[in-house]
Design an enzyme around this catalytic site. Structure first.
Site, short mmCIF file in Angstrom:
data_model
loop_
_atom_site.label_atom_id
_atom_site.label_comp_id
_atom_site.label_asym_id
_atom_site.label_seq_id
_atom_site.Cartn_x
_atom_site.Cartn_y
_atom_site.Cartn_z
N GLU A 207 0.84 -1.21 0.00
CA GLU A 207 0.00 0.00 0.00
C GLU A 207 0.88 1.26 0.00
OE1 GLU A 207 -3.11 -0.28 -0.58
OE2 GLU A 207 -3.90 -2.10 0.37
N GLU A 259 -15.77 8.59 -2.51
CA GLU A 259 -15.32 7.93 -3.75
C GLU A 259 -16.25 8.17 -4.94
OE1 GLU A 259 -13.31 4.16 -3.06
OE2 GLU A 259 -13.97 3.50 -5.03
N ARG A 263 -11.02 9.53 -5.28
CA ARG A 263 -10.63 8.52 -4.29
C ARG A 263 -10.41 7.14 -4.92
NH1 ARG A 263 -12.68 7.72 1.89
NH2 ARG A 263 -11.45 5.86 2.31
N ASN A 267 -7.60 2.64 -5.42
CA ASN A 267 -7.87 1.23 -5.73
C ASN A 267 -6.87 0.67 -6.74
OD1 ASN A 267 -10.08 1.25 -4.04
ND2 ASN A 267 -11.47 1.91 -5.67
N HIS A 274 -8.22 -7.76 -5.31
CA HIS A 274 -9.34 -8.27 -4.50
C HIS A 274 -9.83 -9.62 -5.01
CE1 HIS A 274 -11.09 -4.52 -2.26
NE2 HIS A 274 -10.05 -5.04 -1.67
N HIS A 286 -3.55 -9.48 1.94
CA HIS A 286 -4.13 -8.42 1.12
C HIS A 286 -3.05 -7.70 0.30
CE1 HIS A 286 -6.78 -5.16 -0.08
NE2 HIS A 286 -5.90 -4.30 0.39
N1 GLY Z 1 -8.09 1.84 0.76
C1 GLY Z 1 -8.76 2.59 -0.23
C2 GLY Z 1 -9.57 3.73 0.31
O1 GLY Z 1 -9.54 4.00 1.50
O2 GLY Z 1 -10.26 4.38 -0.43
#
Ligand code: GLY
Length: 381
Positions: A207, A259, A263, A267, A274, A286
């Protein structure tokens, strides 16, 4: 060590950055009346004082999992009880498999048993799964009670504890039930990273690399140049890495909390990641799946002439130098594709991809063809 001091008053947040000797280290996220601070500390000791200073109720429920409870559950409960809090603790079996409505139901039982009221506080002590579950319970119990994130994994510190996404998996679909519910504060004890299992730490680095690729070329270069000190868990380097990720994430989520557009860039790597997680029945972590997903998305971008070969190579190489996978073995591409169609990362029934066009910049597209997807899946399997 002095890193940098940034004041970004345009979009309303203040960054007080680390200087030697400074003890007040925090970022404030601006969500108007729901604004909240993120504290960067090296132990848990200041948390009770902060809760009191903010006039939070003295009735708190810690939610944690069996792994984290062994290390920090007692310690935090003891600390809060010793400072006058009526502090109970609910421990659930660790694992993504338990991020479901059954666990939520057990938490509601616990809330009723301890007579939590509208002023009570739920504290999520743990990694991403704990934050998601505890946050969802807090967002729905009595239509929403206060919620404090105390993230203990790298993944939770750099990503999931910030921005208010909470929820559970349902019928095999990840995070398909949930809400946007901002915490009242986030308290990071950076020392906990020292005891994190290595595989989990590396998984969190996926991440971190994601944030650099989507948003910040300079930070990507910083990662390239600091691999050794990050892997050696150098305290100052980790502090900078966690802080920098919170800044990037804050900048994105403050502009688009729910989102609607921007945002979704967070992803990157998750469209395929996923699906891999589900198909592999969570046997890969993950971040490991997101790493393979980022490699696949970068391949799609490169093979469609959207991303230069050099940038493609640098992304792959950084993932690998941190020990992250860029391929998975023995996987049925058809199953992964089927799973992707069940995911929520779709727009008008088309799969949405986040593709890098250079390091530090991505685009969002629903124009990736099925052939493109299969050739990327074959490339990473
Ligand atoms: N982990 C993606 C988000 O928080 O939008």
């Amino acid at each position: 060590m002095k890193y940098m001091m940034l004041l970004n008053q345009d979009n309303g947040f203040i960054e007080i950055m680390m200087q030697d000797g400074d003890t007040v280290e925090k970022i404030v996220l601006d969500f108007k009346e729901r604004s909240y601070p993120i504290y960067f500390e090296e132990d848990f000791f200041k948390l009770p004082g902060i809760l009191k200073e903010k006039n939070f109720s003295s009735k708190v429920l810690i939610i944690t999992d069996t792994n984290v409870d062994n290390h920090y559950g007692e310690q935090l409960q003891h600390l809060l009880s010793g400072q006058g809090f009526i502090c109970n603790k609910f421990v659930f079996q660790a694992g993504e498999q338990n991020k479901n409505l059954d666990t939520i139901s057990l938490i509601y039982d616990e809330c009723l048993k301890h007579r939590l009221d509208r002023k009570s506080v739920i504290i999520a002590l743990g990694g991403g799964v704990t934050g998601d579950i505890a946050g969802f319970a807090a967002s729905t119990f009595m239509r929403g009670i206060k919620f404090v994130q105390v993230p203990t994994s790298l993944l939770a510190q750099v990503d999931s504890s910030v921005g208010g996404k909470v929820g559970v998996d349902y019928q095999g679909s990840k995070n398909i039930i949930g809400s946007f519910y901002q915490p009242s504060l986030v308290y990071m004890n950076l020392k906990v990273l020292q005891t994190l299992p290595k595989r989990e730490f590396i998984s969190g680095m996926a991440e971190v690399i994601k944030h650099a690729v989507i948003y910040d070329y300079d930070f990507f270069e910083y990662l390239e140049q600091n691999i050794d000190s990050i892997l050696k868990l150098d305290t100052n380097t980790l502090k900078y890495v966690v802080w920098k990720n919170c800044i990037i994430k804050s900048q994105v989520v403050q502009q688009d909390e729910t989102e609607q557009e921007l945002r979704a860039i967070l992803n990157f790597g998750h469209t395929i990641g996923h699906a891999l997680e589900s198909v592999l029945d969570f046997s890969l972590l993950h971040g490991e799946c997101v790493s393979v997903g980022m490699a696949a998305a970068a391949f799609i971008a490169y093979s469609n002439n959207l991303l230069a070969y050099n940038d493609y190579e640098r992304i792959l190489s950084l993932l690998q130098r941190f020990g992250l996978p860029v391929k998975v073995k023995d996987i049925d591409c058809n199953k992964v594709y089927e799973e992707m169609l069940r995911d929520k990362k779709q727009e008008k029934n088309k799969l949405k991809f986040i593709l890098p066009v250079r390091i530090g910049r991505v685009i969002q597209t629903t124009e990736v063809t099925k052939e493109n997807i299969f050739s990327a899946l074959e490339h990473v399997t």
